[in-house]
Scaffold this motif. Structure first.
Motif, PDB file in Angstrom:
ATOM      1  N   MET A  20      34.035 -25.372  41.976  1.00 53.43           N
ATOM      2  CA  MET A  20      33.105 -25.290  40.854  1.00 53.43           C
ATOM      3  C   MET A  20      32.909 -23.818  40.484  1.00 53.43           C
ATOM      4  O   MET A  20      32.803 -22.967  41.349  1.00 53.43           O
ATOM      5  N   ARG A  21      32.831 -23.558  39.194  1.00 51.86           N
ATOM      6  CA  ARG A  21      32.631 -22.195  38.719  1.00 51.86           C
ATOM      7  C   ARG A  21      31.170 -21.805  38.881  1.00 51.86           C
ATOM      8  O   ARG A  21      30.281 -22.628  38.695  1.00 51.86           O
ATOM      9  N   PRO A  22      30.920 -20.551  39.236  1.00 49.61           N
ATOM     10  CA  PRO A  22      29.520 -20.135  39.358  1.00 49.61           C
ATOM     11  C   PRO A  22      28.836 -20.132  38.000  1.00 49.61           C
ATOM     12  O   PRO A  22      29.460 -19.877  36.982  1.00 49.61           O
ATOM     13  N   ALA A  23      27.548 -20.436  38.014  1.00 51.20           N
ATOM     14  CA  ALA A  23      26.762 -20.472  36.778  1.00 51.20           C
ATOM     15  C   ALA A  23      25.409 -19.833  37.041  1.00 51.20           C
ATOM     16  O   ALA A  23      24.922 -19.800  38.164  1.00 51.20           O
ATOM     17  N   LEU A  24      24.805 -19.366  35.975  1.00 51.81           N
ATOM     18  CA  LEU A  24      23.483 -18.755  36.058  1.00 51.81           C
ATOM     19  C   LEU A  24      22.632 -19.355  34.951  1.00 51.81           C
ATOM     20  O   LEU A  24      23.072 -19.421  33.806  1.00 51.81           O
ATOM     21  N   HIS A  25      21.448 -19.820  35.293  1.00 48.07           N
ATOM     22  CA  HIS A  25      20.535 -20.376  34.295  1.00 48.07           C
ATOM     23  C   HIS A  25      19.441 -19.350  34.052  1.00 48.07           C
ATOM     24  O   HIS A  25      18.682 -19.000  34.956  1.00 48.07           O
ATOM     25  N   VAL A  26      19.355 -18.866  32.808  1.00 50.35           N
ATOM     26  CA  VAL A  26      18.378 -17.843  32.444  1.00 50.35           C
ATOM     27  C   VAL A  26      17.637 -18.307  31.207  1.00 50.35           C
ATOM     28  O   VAL A  26      18.252 -18.805  30.268  1.00 50.35           O
ATOM     29  N   LYS A  27      16.318 -18.154  31.217  1.00 50.28           N
ATOM     30  CA  LYS A  27      15.526 -18.404  30.016  1.00 50.28           C
ATOM     31  C   LYS A  27      15.161 -17.046  29.432  1.00 50.28           C
ATOM     32  O   LYS A  27      14.777 -16.136  30.153  1.00 50.28           O
ATOM     33  N   THR A  28      15.263 -16.936  28.114  1.00 45.47           N
ATOM     34  CA  THR A  28      14.943 -15.683  27.445  1.00 45.47           C
ATOM     35  C   THR A  28      14.358 -15.979  26.080  1.00 45.47           C
ATOM     36  O   THR A  28      14.331 -17.133  25.658  1.00 45.47           O
ATOM     37  N   LYS A  29      13.887 -14.973  25.424  1.00 42.82           N
ATOM     38  CA  LYS A  29      13.318 -15.122  24.079  1.00 42.82           C
ATOM     39  C   LYS A  29      14.271 -14.510  23.068  1.00 42.82           C
ATOM     40  O   LYS A  29      15.009 -13.575  23.369  1.00 42.82           O
ATOM     41  N   ILE A  30      14.210 -15.015  21.848  1.00 41.36           N
ATOM     42  CA  ILE A  30      14.977 -14.421  20.768  1.00 41.36           C
ATOM     43  C   ILE A  30      14.221 -13.178  20.318  1.00 41.36           C
ATOM     44  O   ILE A  30      13.033 -13.233  20.002  1.00 41.36           O
ATOM     45  N   LEU A  31      14.906 -12.072  20.306  1.00 42.84           N
ATOM     46  CA  LEU A  31      14.303 -10.782  19.990  1.00 42.84           C
ATOM     47  C   LEU A  31      14.376 -10.507  18.493  1.00 42.84           C
ATOM     48  O   LEU A  31      15.102 -11.194  17.767  1.00 42.84           O
ATOM     49  N   PRO A  32      13.624  -9.494  18.026  1.00 41.72           N
ATOM     50  CA  PRO A  32      13.719  -9.122  16.618  1.00 41.72           C
ATOM     51  C   PRO A  32      15.187  -8.866  16.245  1.00 41.72           C
ATOM     52  O   PRO A  32      15.964  -8.347  17.045  1.00 41.72           O
ATOM     53  N   GLY A  33      15.519  -9.256  15.040  1.00 41.81           N
ATOM     54  CA  GLY A  33      16.902  -9.134  14.607  1.00 41.81           C
ATOM     55  C   GLY A  33      17.742 -10.317  15.054  1.00 41.81           C
ATOM     56  O   GLY A  33      18.968 -10.245  15.020  1.00 41.81           O
ATOM     57  N   ASN A  34      17.066 -11.377  15.548  1.00 43.01           N
ATOM     58  CA  ASN A  34      17.737 -12.598  16.004  1.00 43.01           C
ATOM     59  C   ASN A  34      18.722 -12.311  17.124  1.00 43.01           C
ATOM     60  O   ASN A  34      19.814 -12.866  17.167  1.00 43.01           O
TER      61      ASN A  34
END
Length: 79
Positions: free
Chosen positions: A1-15
């Motif tokens: 299985m390929r390694p994966a990373l789950h990250v939550k982030t916000k959309i910044l100014p300028g999309n």
């Protein structure tokens, strides 16, 4: 299985989206999947509906009441 990373982030100014991790191998190619949250249906409200929900009450219920009040004020200036 390929390694994966789950990250939550916000959309910044300028999309823009920024993801940083000290374990990312610099210069390597990665694949990024973006899953947007399900949007809640928005309902359009009139300005009157919004005012009715605010604390306090509207001074005039109809445009005729507002016109009458303004006319009475103007009449009082002439006395």
């Amino acid at each position: 299985m390929r390694p994966a990373l789950h990250v939550k982030t916000k959309i910044l100014p300028g999309n823009k989206i920024e993801i940083a991790d000290p374990d990312f191998p610099v210069g390597n190619d990665v694949e990024v999947f973006i899953i947007l949250p399900e949007s809640q249906p928005t309902t359009q409200q009139s300005a009157i509906d919004l005012l009715d929900k605010m604390p306090g009450h509207r001074l005039f219920k109809t445009s005729e009441e507002a016109d009458l009040y303004l006319q009475e004020e103007r009449d009082s200036w002439e006395r």
